[in-house]
Write an enzyme that holds these catalytic residues in place. Structure first.
Site, PDB file in Angstrom:
ATOM      1  CG  ASP A  45      -1.832   1.202   1.295  1.00  0.00           C
ATOM      2  OD1 ASP A  45      -3.004   1.058   0.912  1.00  0.00           O
ATOM      3  OD2 ASP A  45      -1.385   2.288   1.730  1.00  0.00           O
ATOM      4  CE1 TYR A  50       0.523   7.830   2.625  1.00  0.00           C
ATOM      5  CE2 TYR A  50       1.091   5.570   2.081  1.00  0.00           C
ATOM      6  CZ  TYR A  50       0.256   6.476   2.689  1.00  0.00           C
ATOM      7  OH  TYR A  50      -0.851   6.011   3.380  1.00  0.00           O
ATOM      8  CE  LYS A  75      -3.858   4.816   0.909  1.00  0.00           C
ATOM      9  NZ  LYS A  75      -2.435   4.408   0.888  1.00  0.00           N
ATOM     10  CG  HIS A 108      -4.630   9.807   0.538  1.00  0.00           C
ATOM     11  ND1 HIS A 108      -3.265   9.937   0.396  1.00  0.00           N
ATOM     12  CD2 HIS A 108      -4.808   9.187   1.727  1.00  0.00           C
ATOM     13  CE1 HIS A 108      -2.657   9.429   1.457  1.00  0.00           C
ATOM     14  NE2 HIS A 108      -3.565   8.961   2.282  1.00  0.00           N
TER      15      HIS A 108
END
Length: 285
Positions: A45, A50, A75, A108
């Site tokens: 994931d 990120y 996401k 997200h």
């Protein structure tokens, strides 16, 4: 546990246990993916926010397991709220990871992080985001589409206006903070719930009542928390770069009794996550 899966509404199987990669840089992520896959993980994931999708791609290419055996989630950044920008972001994620397709693509957050849970709900914008994701799904760029951090009315907005129903809602859900009504609503609508931060950012590890119960089962608090979410029918994606923790997190071959599940549902809610109390994490608040 590593071989166990749930089935999404479109029939695709998703591993019950995944590896979260939040707060890992590209180099750490690549190594974490390699380590996790060698242990037996098949579900990774990540997210555009990120900033480690490149590392995920490097880990996939160098892990020694065929791409088709892996389940990769990313996401769409919370700030991207129009059709063209979503489409561009999907292509960028595919390019960064070096993939032909993404297994699961998620919005997200229903709102940009700086406005998270504030008055403006972005209902219209999220319909536009969802349309882009539906089109990416039809084009084969993504195999499943879903949501994250969506409350019930956020989900209802998508359900009322979609051609393809959301398959997932990824939310904060752990012992001492389990949104049972939202989970039940999603499950009634055939939306699989995923639990991020299933070990409460570590804030649950010193909880006396939970620790005593874990001791009774001869497991760690982390293992008890992961098993709790899985028994609620949730996918869990604990974040770690430590191979020993990966192994421990995957050793969930025990069953929590119904009585103890009820006790865990009613553990007093954590009010302070310590250094991780700056949620929403990308809001800069």
């Amino acid at each position: 546990m590593l071989n166990e899966t749930f089935k999404l509404a479109n029939g695709i199987e998703i591993p019950k246990l995944g590896l979260g990669t939040w707060l890992l840089d590209d180099e750490q992520t690549a190594q974490a993916v390699r380590d996790a896959v060698s242990i037996g993980y098949r579900h990774i994931d990540t997210a555009q926010a990120y900033m480690n999708e490149t590392g995920v791609g490097e880990g996939i290419r160098s892990c020694g397991v065929a791409r088709e055996e892996l389940f990769i989630t990313t996401k769409v950044a919370a700030e991207i709220k129009n059709y063209d920008a979503v489409m561009q972001s999907i292509d960028e994620s595919l390019a960064k990871m070096g993939l032909d397709y993404i297994d699961l693509l998620i919005i997200h957050s229903p709102q940009p992080w700086k406005e998270f849970r504030e008055e403006s709900r972005y209902f219209e914008e999220n319909k536009e985001v969802w349309k882009a994701m539906e089109d990416a799904y039809k084009a084969g760029k993504v195999k499943a589409i879903g949501l994250s951090n969506f409350l019930q009315d956020d989900v209802e907005n998508i359900l009322a206006n979609c051609e393809i129903k959301p398959m997932v809602n990824q939310i904060l859900a752990h012992v001492s903070n389990t949104p049972l009504e939202l989970i039940e609503f999603c499950q009634k609508n055939e939306i699989l719930v995923e639990a991020y931060s299933p070990i409460a950012h570590g804030a649950i590890l010193d909880h006396t009542e939970v620790k005593e119960l874990a001791d009774q089962y001869g497991v760690s608090v982390a293992q008890l928390c992961l098993r709790y979410d899985i028994q609620l029918g949730l996918v869990v994606i604990p974040k770690t770069a430590n191979p020993d923790h990966m192994r421990i997190n995957a050793d969930l071959h025990f069953v929590i009794s119904e009585e103890d599940m009820e006790s865990l549902k009613n553990v007093e809610q954590i009010q302070n996550y310590g250094e991780h109390s700056f949620f929403p994490v990308f809001g800069g608040k």
